[in-house]
Design a protein around this motif. Sequence first.
Motif, PDB file in Angstrom:
ATOM      1  N   VAL A 260       0.841  -1.200   0.000  1.00  0.00           N
ATOM      2  CA  VAL A 260       0.000   0.000   0.000  1.00  0.00           C
ATOM      3  C   VAL A 260       0.873   1.245   0.000  1.00  0.00           C
ATOM      4  N   HIS A 261       1.927   1.222   0.798  1.00  0.00           N
ATOM      5  CA  HIS A 261       2.876   2.332   0.846  1.00  0.00           C
ATOM      6  C   HIS A 261       4.291   1.776   0.736  1.00  0.00           C
TER       7      HIS A 261
ATOM      8  N   ALA B 224     -15.365   1.101  -7.285  1.00  0.00           N
ATOM      9  CA  ALA B 224     -14.863   0.764  -5.953  1.00  0.00           C
ATOM     10  C   ALA B 224     -15.914  -0.052  -5.212  1.00  0.00           C
ATOM     11  N   GLY B 225     -15.505  -1.149  -4.605  1.00  0.00           N
ATOM     12  CA  GLY B 225     -16.415  -2.058  -3.919  1.00  0.00           C
ATOM     13  C   GLY B 225     -16.793  -3.272  -4.727  1.00  0.00           C
ATOM     14  N   ASP B 226     -16.444  -3.339  -6.024  1.00  0.00           N
ATOM     15  CA  ASP B 226     -16.747  -4.515  -6.848  1.00  0.00           C
ATOM     16  C   ASP B 226     -15.993  -5.734  -6.316  1.00  0.00           C
ATOM     17  N   LYS B 227     -16.634  -6.889  -6.432  1.00  0.00           N
ATOM     18  CA  LYS B 227     -16.017  -8.144  -6.014  1.00  0.00           C
ATOM     19  C   LYS B 227     -15.193  -8.720  -7.159  1.00  0.00           C
ATOM     20  N   VAL B 228     -14.048  -9.313  -6.820  1.00  0.00           N
ATOM     21  CA  VAL B 228     -13.198  -9.974  -7.805  1.00  0.00           C
ATOM     22  C   VAL B 228     -12.801 -11.339  -7.248  1.00  0.00           C
ATOM     23  N   LEU B 229     -12.368 -12.217  -8.139  1.00  0.00           N
ATOM     24  CA  LEU B 229     -11.878 -13.541  -7.767  1.00  0.00           C
ATOM     25  C   LEU B 229     -10.383 -13.611  -8.058  1.00  0.00           C
ATOM     26  N   ILE B 230      -9.628 -14.142  -7.125  1.00  0.00           N
ATOM     27  CA  ILE B 230      -8.176 -14.276  -7.270  1.00  0.00           C
ATOM     28  C   ILE B 230      -7.863 -15.726  -7.525  1.00  0.00           C
ATOM     29  N   GLY B 231      -7.161 -15.989  -8.619  1.00  0.00           N
ATOM     30  CA  GLY B 231      -6.836 -17.348  -9.001  1.00  0.00           C
ATOM     31  C   GLY B 231      -5.819 -17.969  -8.071  1.00  0.00           C
TER      32      GLY B 231
ATOM     33  N   LYS C 157     -12.869 -23.833  -6.777  1.00  0.00           N
ATOM     34  CA  LYS C 157     -13.573 -22.934  -5.866  1.00  0.00           C
ATOM     35  C   LYS C 157     -12.893 -22.880  -4.509  1.00  0.00           C
ATOM     36  N   GLU C 158     -12.196 -23.967  -4.151  1.00  0.00           N
ATOM     37  CA  GLU C 158     -11.528 -23.999  -2.844  1.00  0.00           C
ATOM     38  C   GLU C 158     -10.247 -23.180  -2.847  1.00  0.00           C
ATOM     39  N   THR C 159      -9.528 -23.172  -3.977  1.00  0.00           N
ATOM     40  CA  THR C 159      -8.246 -22.471  -4.031  1.00  0.00           C
ATOM     41  C   THR C 159      -8.392 -21.007  -4.415  1.00  0.00           C
ATOM     42  N   MET C 160      -9.516 -20.622  -5.001  1.00  0.00           N
ATOM     43  CA  MET C 160      -9.717 -19.231  -5.398  1.00  0.00           C
ATOM     44  C   MET C 160     -10.129 -18.403  -4.185  1.00  0.00           C
ATOM     45  N   ARG C 161      -9.693 -17.166  -4.167  1.00  0.00           N
ATOM     46  CA  ARG C 161      -9.977 -16.266  -3.058  1.00  0.00           C
ATOM     47  C   ARG C 161     -10.774 -15.075  -3.570  1.00  0.00           C
ATOM     48  N   HIS C 162     -11.384 -14.371  -2.639  1.00  0.00           N
ATOM     49  CA  HIS C 162     -12.218 -13.226  -2.986  1.00  0.00           C
ATOM     50  C   HIS C 162     -11.517 -11.942  -2.567  1.00  0.00           C
ATOM     51  N   GLY C 163     -11.713 -10.923  -3.351  1.00  0.00           N
ATOM     52  CA  GLY C 163     -11.173  -9.609  -3.040  1.00  0.00           C
ATOM     53  C   GLY C 163     -12.180  -8.536  -3.397  1.00  0.00           C
ATOM     54  N   LYS C 164     -11.819  -7.301  -3.079  1.00  0.00           N
ATOM     55  CA  LYS C 164     -12.721  -6.175  -3.328  1.00  0.00           C
ATOM     56  C   LYS C 164     -11.911  -5.003  -3.848  1.00  0.00           C
ATOM     57  N   VAL C 165     -12.430  -4.365  -4.887  1.00  0.00           N
ATOM     58  CA  VAL C 165     -11.766  -3.199  -5.459  1.00  0.00           C
ATOM     59  C   VAL C 165     -11.834  -2.051  -4.449  1.00  0.00           C
ATOM     60  N   ARG C 166     -10.678  -1.562  -4.044  1.00  0.00           N
ATOM     61  CA  ARG C 166     -10.630  -0.483  -3.065  1.00  0.00           C
ATOM     62  C   ARG C 166     -10.542   0.890  -3.723  1.00  0.00           C
ATOM     63  N   LEU C 167      -9.932   0.947  -4.924  1.00  0.00           N
ATOM     64  CA  LEU C 167      -9.736   2.251  -5.560  1.00  0.00           C
ATOM     65  C   LEU C 167      -9.544   2.058  -7.051  1.00  0.00           C
ATOM     66  N   VAL C 168     -10.247   2.878  -7.821  1.00  0.00           N
ATOM     67  CA  VAL C 168     -10.040   2.955  -9.265  1.00  0.00           C
ATOM     68  C   VAL C 168      -9.461   4.334  -9.546  1.00  0.00           C
TER      69      VAL C 168
ATOM     70  N   ARG D 189      -4.690   2.479 -20.421  1.00  0.00           N
ATOM     71  CA  ARG D 189      -5.064   1.481 -19.422  1.00  0.00           C
ATOM     72  C   ARG D 189      -5.502   2.177 -18.149  1.00  0.00           C
ATOM     73  N   VAL D 190      -6.469   1.555 -17.474  1.00  0.00           N
ATOM     74  CA  VAL D 190      -6.972   2.063 -16.205  1.00  0.00           C
ATOM     75  C   VAL D 190      -6.367   1.223 -15.089  1.00  0.00           C
ATOM     76  N   ILE D 191      -5.967   1.890 -14.013  1.00  0.00           N
ATOM     77  CA  ILE D 191      -5.304   1.233 -12.890  1.00  0.00           C
ATOM     78  C   ILE D 191      -6.292   1.131 -11.729  1.00  0.00           C
ATOM     79  N   ALA D 192      -6.316  -0.029 -11.079  1.00  0.00           N
ATOM     80  CA  ALA D 192      -7.206  -0.247  -9.935  1.00  0.00           C
ATOM     81  C   ALA D 192      -6.458  -1.061  -8.888  1.00  0.00           C
ATOM     82  N   ASP D 193      -6.785  -0.812  -7.614  1.00  0.00           N
ATOM     83  CA  ASP D 193      -6.202  -1.544  -6.490  1.00  0.00           C
ATOM     84  C   ASP D 193      -7.267  -2.439  -5.872  1.00  0.00           C
ATOM     85  N   VAL D 194      -6.864  -3.653  -5.483  1.00  0.00           N
ATOM     86  CA  VAL D 194      -7.779  -4.650  -4.927  1.00  0.00           C
ATOM     87  C   VAL D 194      -7.280  -5.055  -3.552  1.00  0.00           C
ATOM     88  N   ASP D 195      -8.180  -5.049  -2.576  1.00  0.00           N
ATOM     89  CA  ASP D 195      -7.872  -5.509  -1.218  1.00  0.00           C
ATOM     90  C   ASP D 195      -8.123  -7.011  -1.125  1.00  0.00           C
ATOM     91  N   VAL D 196      -7.139  -7.741  -0.594  1.00  0.00           N
ATOM     92  CA  VAL D 196      -7.256  -9.177  -0.368  1.00  0.00           C
ATOM     93  C   VAL D 196      -6.662  -9.472   0.998  1.00  0.00           C
TER      94      VAL D 196
END
Length: 321
Positions: free
Chosen positions: A42-43, A204-211, A220-231, A239-246
Amino acid sequence: MRFAFVLLSAAVLASQASADEFTVHSREVDDRKAVIATVEPVHLLAARARIGGTIVRLTVKEGDRIADGAEVATVVDEKLALQMQALDSRIKSQQAQRDQAQIDFDRALELKRRGVGTQMQLDQARTALDVAERTGAAMHSDRDVIMQQTAEGVVHAPGAGRVLTVPVSEGRVVLPGETIATLAEDNYILRLSLPERHARFMRAGDKVLIGARGDQNESKETMRHGKVRLVYPEIQGGRVIADVDVDELGNYFVGERTRVYVTTGKRDTFIVPAGYVYRRAGVNFVRLKNSAEIVVQPGETTPEGVEILSGLVDGDVVTHP
């Protein structure tokens, strides 16, 4: 009694038959796209030298975890010690001048009290004493400045995290503001870079799946869920840059890449429970209500079932095989 039992049995069979049937209807689902994301802190913190000098002690190396405020290195400027010695000598000399000015003032005050001295002599002595005291105070302030500069030779970590790079070594001469070590905070994110045509779908707030990480099989067991924190509101190079919280990305390497499935729109498709699709001789089938077998092309697996890309139409009734 027997007639009632027959009716009850018929009702049970009818309910079981309806439970084994599924009517296919078109539905809207998220259209997900697989992209590559990079693990980033993050920093990104930099421990910098505040004074110029020679590094006499370096206490960290790449990969170390350090706490906030921990010592990273010690920088020594030998000129500061020489300035301190010279200033101490000047302070002693100025103290002697102040003592003499105090004696002169006391003498002038006594002479004025006896009526021998003049007011002008007393004012001159008072001024000389005031100048000596203020000069001594200024010298002590200069000494405090040198002491503070000496103390600033100790470089502290600006935050807790893991050391990424240490571009210096002991014995090296550094300048004020030069980087001694680069640190990554323990709080990591995934940074996405998507084509600008997808920018209007990202929020911001959209759900994503991490492989799965590395060469692990994705499920489904190995994939994780994340959330877009900032676009980020700026498009760079198309290209558009976005950050995802996991959660729990701390064991990833900074800069490591992984697959992320993001929503890039909506599409209409058919979803059939997984138990209604069976495979025989390398081909996927479903059974219709009239017992006909239909070859289908399955797609993405969702929590609701299997997506059917072709082979079915809206309103088909499929039965459990």
